[in-house]
Motif scaffolding. Sequence first.
Motif, PDB file in Angstrom:
ATOM      1  N   ASN A   1      13.177  10.583  12.866  1.00 46.85           N
ATOM      2  CA  ASN A   1      12.326   9.679  13.654  1.00 46.85           C
ATOM      3  C   ASN A   1      11.733   8.555  12.817  1.00 46.85           C
ATOM      4  OD1 ASN A   1      11.740  12.730  14.670  1.00 46.85           O
ATOM      5  ND2 ASN A   1      11.979  11.338  16.395  1.00 46.85           N
ATOM      6  N   ARG A   2      12.053   8.554  11.518  1.00 50.13           N
ATOM      7  CA  ARG A   2      11.398   7.603  10.628  1.00 50.13           C
ATOM      8  C   ARG A   2      11.827   6.169  10.896  1.00 50.13           C
ATOM      9  NH1 ARG A   2      11.395  10.232   4.636  1.00 50.13           N
ATOM     10  NH2 ARG A   2      10.875   8.084   4.097  1.00 50.13           N
ATOM     11  N   LEU A   3      10.854   5.257  10.756  1.00 51.05           N
ATOM     12  CA  LEU A   3      11.101   3.826  10.917  1.00 51.05           C
ATOM     13  C   LEU A   3      11.303   3.199   9.546  1.00 51.05           C
ATOM     14  CD1 LEU A   3       8.310   2.969  13.535  1.00 51.05           C
ATOM     15  CD2 LEU A   3      10.687   3.567  13.981  1.00 51.05           C
ATOM     16  N   ASN A   4      12.187   2.246   9.472  1.00 46.86           N
ATOM     17  CA  ASN A   4      12.470   1.589   8.197  1.00 46.86           C
ATOM     18  C   ASN A   4      11.464   0.465   7.959  1.00 46.86           C
ATOM     19  OD1 ASN A   4      13.754   0.945   5.819  1.00 46.86           O
ATOM     20  ND2 ASN A   4      15.261  -0.388   6.799  1.00 46.86           N
ATOM     21  N   LYS A   5      10.224   0.876   7.676  1.00 44.69           N
ATOM     22  CA  LYS A   5       9.162  -0.094   7.425  1.00 44.69           C
ATOM     23  C   LYS A   5       8.570   0.135   6.040  1.00 44.69           C
ATOM     24  CE  LYS A   5       7.565  -1.099  12.119  1.00 44.69           C
ATOM     25  NZ  LYS A   5       6.388  -1.141  13.012  1.00 44.69           N
ATOM     26  N   ASN A   6       8.323  -0.964   5.330  1.00 43.94           N
ATOM     27  CA  ASN A   6       7.721  -0.875   3.999  1.00 43.94           C
ATOM     28  C   ASN A   6       6.275  -1.351   4.088  1.00 43.94           C
ATOM     29  OD1 ASN A   6       7.181  -0.858   1.253  1.00 43.94           O
ATOM     30  ND2 ASN A   6       8.034  -2.900   0.952  1.00 43.94           N
ATOM     31  N   ILE A   7       5.371  -0.395   4.294  1.00 39.17           N
ATOM     32  CA  ILE A   7       3.955  -0.709   4.405  1.00 39.17           C
ATOM     33  C   ILE A   7       3.224  -0.096   3.208  1.00 39.17           C
ATOM     34  CG2 ILE A   7       1.896  -0.549   5.869  1.00 39.17           C
ATOM     35  CD1 ILE A   7       4.164  -2.038   7.215  1.00 39.17           C
ATOM     36  N   PRO A   8       2.394  -0.885   2.513  1.00 41.23           N
ATOM     37  CA  PRO A   8       1.674  -0.341   1.366  1.00 41.23           C
ATOM     38  C   PRO A   8       0.874   0.915   1.699  1.00 41.23           C
ATOM     39  CG  PRO A   8       1.410  -2.708   1.478  1.00 41.23           C
ATOM     40  CD  PRO A   8       2.095  -2.294   2.747  1.00 41.23           C
ATOM     41  N   TYR A   9       0.846   1.831   0.761  1.00 39.94           N
ATOM     42  CA  TYR A   9       0.051   3.075   0.799  1.00 39.94           C
ATOM     43  C   TYR A   9       0.554   4.097   1.805  1.00 39.94           C
ATOM     44  CZ  TYR A   9      -2.818  -0.847  -0.649  1.00 39.94           C
ATOM     45  OH  TYR A   9      -3.243  -2.019  -1.202  1.00 39.94           O
ATOM     46  N   THR A  10       1.710   3.861   2.413  1.00 40.86           N
ATOM     47  CA  THR A  10       2.223   4.847   3.355  1.00 40.86           C
ATOM     48  C   THR A  10       3.302   5.697   2.717  1.00 40.86           C
ATOM     49  OG1 THR A  10       3.874   3.305   4.240  1.00 40.86           O
ATOM     50  CG2 THR A  10       1.750   3.429   5.384  1.00 40.86           C
ATOM     51  N   ASP A  11       3.340   6.970   3.100  1.00 37.19           N
ATOM     52  CA  ASP A  11       4.387   7.881   2.683  1.00 37.19           C
ATOM     53  C   ASP A  11       5.586   7.685   3.615  1.00 37.19           C
ATOM     54  OD1 ASP A  11       5.987  10.362   2.632  1.00 37.19           O
ATOM     55  OD2 ASP A  11       4.472  11.030   1.197  1.00 37.19           O
ATOM     56  N   PHE A  12       5.313   7.662   4.925  1.00 38.19           N
ATOM     57  CA  PHE A  12       6.361   7.376   5.894  1.00 38.19           C
ATOM     58  C   PHE A  12       5.732   6.954   7.225  1.00 38.19           C
ATOM     59  CE2 PHE A  12       5.486  11.865   6.721  1.00 38.19           C
ATOM     60  CZ  PHE A  12       5.427  11.914   8.118  1.00 38.19           C
ATOM     61  N   ILE A  13       6.539   6.304   8.059  1.00 37.61           N
ATOM     62  CA  ILE A  13       6.128   5.953   9.420  1.00 37.61           C
ATOM     63  C   ILE A  13       7.232   6.433  10.354  1.00 37.61           C
ATOM     64  CG2 ILE A  13       5.523   4.091  11.020  1.00 37.61           C
ATOM     65  CD1 ILE A  13       4.654   2.435   8.625  1.00 37.61           C
ATOM     66  N   ALA A  14       6.850   7.135  11.398  1.00 34.52           N
ATOM     67  CA  ALA A  14       7.830   7.665  12.343  1.00 34.52           C
ATOM     68  C   ALA A  14       7.370   7.385  13.764  1.00 34.52           C
ATOM     69  CB  ALA A  14       8.021   9.163  12.121  1.00 34.52           C
ATOM     70  N   LYS A  15       8.315   7.452  14.681  1.00 28.30           N
ATOM     71  CA  LYS A  15       7.966   7.273  16.087  1.00 28.30           C
ATOM     72  C   LYS A  15       8.589   8.396  16.904  1.00 28.30           C
ATOM     73  CE  LYS A  15       6.878   3.771  19.417  1.00 28.30           C
ATOM     74  NZ  LYS A  15       6.541   2.357  19.557  1.00 28.30           N
TER      75      LYS A  15
ATOM     76  N   GLU B   1      -4.364  -5.312  -4.134  1.00 25.55           N
ATOM     77  CA  GLU B   1      -3.358  -4.670  -4.975  1.00 25.55           C
ATOM     78  C   GLU B   1      -2.035  -4.562  -4.230  1.00 25.55           C
ATOM     79  OE1 GLU B   1      -3.902  -1.651  -2.274  1.00 25.55           O
ATOM     80  OE2 GLU B   1      -5.535  -2.570  -3.395  1.00 25.55           O
ATOM     81  N   VAL B   2      -0.959  -4.424  -5.012  1.00 31.90           N
ATOM     82  CA  VAL B   2       0.392  -4.313  -4.467  1.00 31.90           C
ATOM     83  C   VAL B   2       1.148  -3.257  -5.270  1.00 31.90           C
ATOM     84  CG1 VAL B   2       2.608  -5.529  -4.149  1.00 31.90           C
ATOM     85  CG2 VAL B   2       0.464  -6.729  -3.685  1.00 31.90           C
ATOM     86  N   GLY B   3       2.065  -2.564  -4.602  1.00 30.71           N
ATOM     87  CA  GLY B   3       2.970  -1.667  -5.316  1.00 30.71           C
ATOM     88  C   GLY B   3       2.653  -0.197  -5.240  1.00 30.71           C
ATOM     89  N   ASN B   4       1.485   0.151  -4.698  1.00 27.93           N
ATOM     90  CA  ASN B   4       1.101   1.552  -4.655  1.00 27.93           C
ATOM     91  C   ASN B   4       2.037   2.380  -3.765  1.00 27.93           C
ATOM     92  OD1 ASN B   4      -1.064   3.606  -5.350  1.00 27.93           O
ATOM     93  ND2 ASN B   4      -1.077   3.733  -3.128  1.00 27.93           N
TER      94      ASN B   4
END
Length: 312
Positions: free
Chosen positions: A24-38, A103-106
């Motif tokens: 269910n994971r979405l291919n999104k690159n959001i800072p500080y997230t482990d994963f995003i799913a729908k 900050e960036v990269g976390n």
Amino acid sequence: MSQTHVIKVTKDKMNQMRVSYEKNRLNKNIPYTDFIAKVGTTTITAYTSGKVVFQGPDAERIAAKWGISTSSKSSKSSSTSKKNNTNTLPANFSQLSVLGSDEVGNGSYFGPVTVCAAYVDKDMVAKLKALGVRDSKELTDPQIINLSTVIKEIIPYKLLIVEPEKYNQIQPKYNAVHMKVALHNQAIYLLLNELAPIKPDAILIDQFTPEANFKKYVKSEKNQVTEKLYFITKGEQYHVAVAAASIISRAAFLEELDKESAELGIKVPSGAGSTADKIAAKVLEKGGMELLSKYTKLHFANTEKAKQLLKK
């Protein structure tokens, strides 16, 4: 009505969730997230801090599978909360002389964590806006790199870069939030020293953790900055100083990724998706864990995934 439910989970539970929602994971690159799913109409955002946010009409039922909700609110109350948050800023805030940090990269497996504190005098606000300084997420990578070069020539800033090798040494002692608190505090402290005797009207930190949590962690730092501090999410919308800090941080992160790619002879990606797993497997094959530790944040789940890919 859309609901928002928040739970806090352990690392083991987070790993279980990651596996459960793999399809269910979405291919999104959001800072500080482990994963995003729908799942259906419900979005699940899992943060590296261990917080998991469920948003959608079915949020309560899906969240209940994993733990007790620590907060539950409708979308209406969420927008009200955000509005109240902005009321904590002084009047005419966008036109004040402000020191901003971001900050960036976390949330990226490859590459460093970069933190920048930038000071924008009230007389420079209009000039920076005219140059196109705004939220770095609205800019292309070439625009970010070009703007960063210009910004660094015209305003005071302090940039800290924590390379993966150093990050891996610090990480067992500092969790992700504590590390960011320490880096923001240090960048702000160093810049304030360089600015002296000039003092900003305010210091705005692009909020990544509740204010109380920030203040708890900063107590363990040697040089604590505690005066005139303000915290707000999407800080670049409230003052161009945060936007400038974000652009400088992002440019430095991108330049470090390019450096890693050149050294490895492989194009390394931003983020922590499946592409990162595949590239990490190639790095493992090339030089084992010793080489991988120089270019990635080893505690990410990508490390185990790369090991599994290498076995196939």
